[in-house]
Design an enzyme around this catalytic site. Structure first.
Site, mmCIF file in Angstrom:
data_model
loop_
_atom_site.group_PDB
_atom_site.id
_atom_site.type_symbol
_atom_site.label_atom_id
_atom_site.label_comp_id
_atom_site.label_asym_id
_atom_site.label_seq_id
_atom_site.Cartn_x
_atom_site.Cartn_y
_atom_site.Cartn_z
ATOM 1 N N TYR A 270 0.733 -1.167 -0.062
ATOM 2 C CA TYR A 270 0.056 -0.146 -0.317
ATOM 3 C C TYR A 270 0.758 1.326 0.066
ATOM 4 O O TYR A 270 1.953 1.376 0.712
ATOM 5 C CB TYR A 270 -1.032 0.215 1.314
ATOM 6 C CG TYR A 270 -0.603 -0.180 2.568
ATOM 7 C CD1 TYR A 270 -0.389 0.930 3.440
ATOM 8 C CD2 TYR A 270 -0.148 -1.425 3.065
ATOM 9 C CE1 TYR A 270 -0.097 0.564 4.805
ATOM 10 C CE2 TYR A 270 0.204 -1.838 4.236
ATOM 11 C CZ TYR A 270 0.456 -0.502 5.263
ATOM 12 O OH TYR A 270 0.669 -0.597 6.435
ATOM 13 N N ASP B 39 -3.878 -5.801 18.626
ATOM 14 C CA ASP B 39 -5.097 -5.708 17.979
ATOM 15 C C ASP B 39 -6.097 -6.473 18.811
ATOM 16 O O ASP B 39 -7.542 -6.365 18.545
ATOM 17 C CB ASP B 39 -4.735 -6.412 16.569
ATOM 18 C CG ASP B 39 -4.088 -5.437 15.592
ATOM 19 O OD1 ASP B 39 -3.981 -4.330 15.871
ATOM 20 O OD2 ASP B 39 -3.961 -5.767 14.397
#
Length: 185
Positions: free
Chosen positions: A134, A172
């Site tokens: 990305y 997370d």
């Protein structure tokens, strides 16, 4: 123009899916993974400053992440394997605030997902391995991280089933709920 753009996917303003044109022949194929002129012609004017790449195994779920004070526009794609990629609108005052859109990105379909600033982002690896790339329009600021737990009941993302347990990083696993962050946006 060598790209096809599906604008405002899922009815979410600014969220676009980009499909590049391929030139296949007997040797394989060629395509431009990014061409600034094509993006400008499509009405997308973004100055990318950083490229990132990760490799993950099946069941890895990364996200949902965002930058709080230095938000990033991201152009994401998969160069090997398959992922289910998700963007959640966390733009204060947006009519689609808290809504998500998910798309399968694969090395075969070559689709790219343009995620504007102020979206939480995450993905789940569906293949044995996946390499994910990305571009970002701002640099990563480690002290500016924010996130939302992947299985938040208010957002209610319909993650695909995989035949292994999800693998999450320790940070997370303890991300806050969307409800607890609403006021911060």
């Amino acid at each position: 123009m060598q790209i096809k753009v599906d604008y405002n996917v899922g009815g979410i303003n600014g969220l676009h899916v980009i499909t590049p044109r391929l030139w296949p022949d007997a040797r394989g194929y060629f395509y431009e993974t990014y061409n600034q002129n094509d993006m400008l012609e499509a009405g997308i004017d973004i100055n990318f400053v950083q490229d990132n790449q990760s490799k993950s195994v099946k069941g890895v779920l990364r996200g949902l992440h965002f930058q709080k004070n230095f938000p990033q526009t991201k152009l994401v794609r998969v160069i090997s394997g398959r992922v289910y990629d998700v963007a959640v609108d966390v733009r204060k005052g947006s009519p689609t605030f808290g809504k998500y859109y998910g798309i399968e990105l694969t090395s075969e379909n070559k689709k790219q997902f343009l995620i504007p600033k102020n979206f939480a982002h995450g993905f789940l690896v569906l293949s044995d391995e996946a390499e994910f790339c990305y571009k970002c329009d701002d640099f990563y600021h480690p002290n500016d991280e924010g996130g939302i737990i992947f299985n938040d009941p208010d957002i209610n993302i319909s993650w695909p089933e995989v035949d292994v347990d999800y693998i999450l990083s320790d940070k997370d696993k303890i991300l806050p709920s969307f409800k607890s962050l609403k006021e911060a946006f």
